[in-house]
Scaffold this motif. Structure first.
Motif, PDB file in Angstrom:
ATOM      1  N   PRO A   1       0.826  -1.204   0.000  1.00  0.00           N
ATOM      2  CA  PRO A   1       0.000   0.000   0.000  1.00  0.00           C
ATOM      3  C   PRO A   1       0.864   1.260   0.000  1.00  0.00           C
TER       4      PRO A   1
ATOM      5  N   ILE B   1       1.866   4.525   1.829  1.00  0.00           N
ATOM      6  CA  ILE B   1       1.850   5.023   3.203  1.00  0.00           C
ATOM      7  C   ILE B   1       2.225   6.497   3.210  1.00  0.00           C
ATOM      8  N   ASP B   2       1.448   7.263   3.952  1.00  0.00           N
ATOM      9  CA  ASP B   2       1.764   8.678   4.075  1.00  0.00           C
ATOM     10  C   ASP B   2       2.813   8.867   5.164  1.00  0.00           C
ATOM     11  N   LEU B   3       3.978   9.314   4.753  1.00  0.00           N
ATOM     12  CA  LEU B   3       5.046   9.547   5.723  1.00  0.00           C
ATOM     13  C   LEU B   3       4.993  10.990   6.214  1.00  0.00           C
ATOM     14  N   PRO B   4       5.563  11.218   7.388  1.00  0.00           N
ATOM     15  CA  PRO B   4       5.614  12.599   7.888  1.00  0.00           C
ATOM     16  C   PRO B   4       6.445  13.485   6.960  1.00  0.00           C
ATOM     17  N   GLU B   5       6.277  14.763   7.113  1.00  0.00           N
ATOM     18  CA  GLU B   5       6.985  15.728   6.277  1.00  0.00           C
ATOM     19  C   GLU B   5       8.497  15.539   6.396  1.00  0.00           C
ATOM     20  N   GLY B   6       9.166  15.448   5.256  1.00  0.00           N
ATOM     21  CA  GLY B   6      10.617  15.350   5.258  1.00  0.00           C
ATOM     22  C   GLY B   6      11.142  13.933   5.245  1.00  0.00           C
ATOM     23  N   PHE B   7      10.262  12.963   5.402  1.00  0.00           N
ATOM     24  CA  PHE B   7      10.709  11.575   5.408  1.00  0.00           C
ATOM     25  C   PHE B   7      10.735  11.031   3.983  1.00  0.00           C
ATOM     26  N   GLY B   8      11.763  10.246   3.684  1.00  0.00           N
ATOM     27  CA  GLY B   8      11.895   9.684   2.345  1.00  0.00           C
ATOM     28  C   GLY B   8      11.736   8.180   2.354  1.00  0.00           C
ATOM     29  N   TYR B   9      10.967   7.709   1.397  1.00  0.00           N
ATOM     30  CA  TYR B   9      10.670   6.296   1.330  1.00  0.00           C
ATOM     31  C   TYR B   9      11.722   5.574   0.492  1.00  0.00           C
ATOM     32  N   SER B  10      12.112   4.376   0.929  1.00  0.00           N
ATOM     33  CA  SER B  10      12.984   3.592   0.056  1.00  0.00           C
ATOM     34  C   SER B  10      12.502   2.143  -0.067  1.00  0.00           C
ATOM     35  N   GLU B  11      12.231   1.508   1.050  1.00  0.00           N
ATOM     36  CA  GLU B  11      11.690   0.159   0.949  1.00  0.00           C
ATOM     37  C   GLU B  11      10.635  -0.059   2.017  1.00  0.00           C
ATOM     38  N   MET B  12      10.064  -1.253   1.984  1.00  0.00           N
ATOM     39  CA  MET B  12       8.975  -1.549   2.894  1.00  0.00           C
ATOM     40  C   MET B  12       8.932  -3.043   3.161  1.00  0.00           C
TER      41      MET B  12
ATOM     42  N   SER C   1      -0.009   6.911  10.833  1.00  0.00           N
ATOM     43  CA  SER C   1      -0.173   6.065   9.653  1.00  0.00           C
ATOM     44  C   SER C   1      -0.806   4.751  10.078  1.00  0.00           C
TER      45      SER C   1
ATOM     46  N   VAL D   1       6.910  -2.237   8.322  1.00  0.00           N
ATOM     47  CA  VAL D   1       8.073  -1.392   8.550  1.00  0.00           C
ATOM     48  C   VAL D   1       8.454  -0.714   7.245  1.00  0.00           C
ATOM     49  N   VAL D   2       8.504   0.598   7.285  1.00  0.00           N
ATOM     50  CA  VAL D   2       8.943   1.373   6.124  1.00  0.00           C
ATOM     51  C   VAL D   2      10.378   1.810   6.382  1.00  0.00           C
ATOM     52  N   LYS D   3      11.208   1.674   5.366  1.00  0.00           N
ATOM     53  CA  LYS D   3      12.604   2.095   5.498  1.00  0.00           C
ATOM     54  C   LYS D   3      12.894   3.241   4.557  1.00  0.00           C
ATOM     55  N   GLY D   4      13.797   4.089   4.987  1.00  0.00           N
ATOM     56  CA  GLY D   4      14.155   5.242   4.172  1.00  0.00           C
ATOM     57  C   GLY D   4      15.010   6.190   4.985  1.00  0.00           C
ATOM     58  N   TYR D   5      14.828   7.486   4.749  1.00  0.00           N
ATOM     59  CA  TYR D   5      15.600   8.478   5.485  1.00  0.00           C
ATOM     60  C   TYR D   5      14.654   9.444   6.185  1.00  0.00           C
ATOM     61  N   CYS D   6      14.947   9.687   7.441  1.00  0.00           N
ATOM     62  CA  CYS D   6      14.103  10.596   8.207  1.00  0.00           C
ATOM     63  C   CYS D   6      14.423  12.043   7.833  1.00  0.00           C
ATOM     64  N   ASP D   7      13.697  12.969   8.432  1.00  0.00           N
ATOM     65  CA  ASP D   7      13.855  14.368   8.043  1.00  0.00           C
ATOM     66  C   ASP D   7      15.246  14.912   8.361  1.00  0.00           C
TER      67      ASP D   7
ATOM     68  N   LYS E   1      17.770  13.031   5.626  1.00  0.00           N
ATOM     69  CA  LYS E   1      17.465  13.011   4.204  1.00  0.00           C
ATOM     70  C   LYS E   1      18.541  13.780   3.432  1.00  0.00           C
TER      71      LYS E   1
END
Lengths: 120, 120
Positions: free
Chosen positions: A94, A96-107, B91, B110-116, B119
């Motif tokens: 699905p 997912i809405d991440l908080p402002e400034g967060f970047g998605y890469s995997e799940m 979320s 679990v979502v992976k990526g970079y936090c604010d 980033k």
DNA sequence: TGAACAATGCAATTGCGTTGCATTGTTTTC
DNA sequence: GAAAACAATGCAACGCAATTGCATTGTTCA
């Protein structure tokens, strides 16, 4: 040895652990199987699954996977009855809405419950 | 000791591991902290997070949790930069279509990526 | 054929979670 | 207030799975 592991992976529909393979392919050294799976993963043949049981599981990738990229973006299902882990490639991940400034890469999404064989 | 652990949990926004607490609260025995967290979890104060790193993390529950039930049905976020794990209570977990005959019980996302902060 | 390389197998290590057991501190009961 | 019952702490040890070092065996290439 690698052929043995690959054949075993082809036969099984569910994801399997190192121990499963070790028991199935005897006599075989656990370390060799471990390194075989690691090589397979690097080459894009299998992907590693963390189903929350604490032990790694492996499953064959689909054709779109390669050494550069793993397209294992699907849901995994863990059965509390038979303790098998299945890939659900038809269930897409699905948004997912991440908080402002967060970047998605995997799940990683693991659903737990009972499969069709174990459902009470 | 339990107060020390609780205070540390309150100060931190991210989920923390046993090792984190052990380093922060010195001198303290790892086993004591482990059992403290286990007690907290049973009482519904903290919930255990499996973020895929292989080590358990703990985070405070919200007010709706109790000894009987954990309402930790939210998404967790793992930052590849600072290696912190955050709870994303806003979320909600999505609805997943399971195959015919499969029964749902729980879910871990679990979502992976970079936090604010991390980033690029 | 011999050298370079890859694959295998054995031994050992690490990391984390977990349990047993003795000791210390706290609460309850007489 | 003392003794007994209970909870919390700390040390040691165990267990399991992943991982690495190193020697040995098998394979490829010049």
């Amino acid at each position: 040895m690698r052929l043995l592991v690959l054949n075993f992976l082809l036969k099984r529909k569910a994801a399997i652990s190192l121990n499963d393979i070790e028991k199935a392919i005897q006599p075989a050294d656990r370390i060799t199987i471990y390194r075989t799976l690691k090589t397979f993963e690097e080459k894009g043949l299998v992907h590693l699954i963390d189903d929350g049981t604490g032990t790694h599981k492996y499953a064959l990738c689909d054709d779109t996977c390669g050494p550069e990229e793993h397209n294992d973006l699907h849901v995994h299902f863990y059965c509390n009855g038979c303790h098998e882990t299945y890939c659900l490639p038809n269930s897409k991940l699905p948004q997912i809405d991440l908080p402002e400034g967060f970047g998605y890469s995997e799940m990683n999404l693991v659903v737990k419950g009972y499969c069709d064989k174990c459902k009470p």
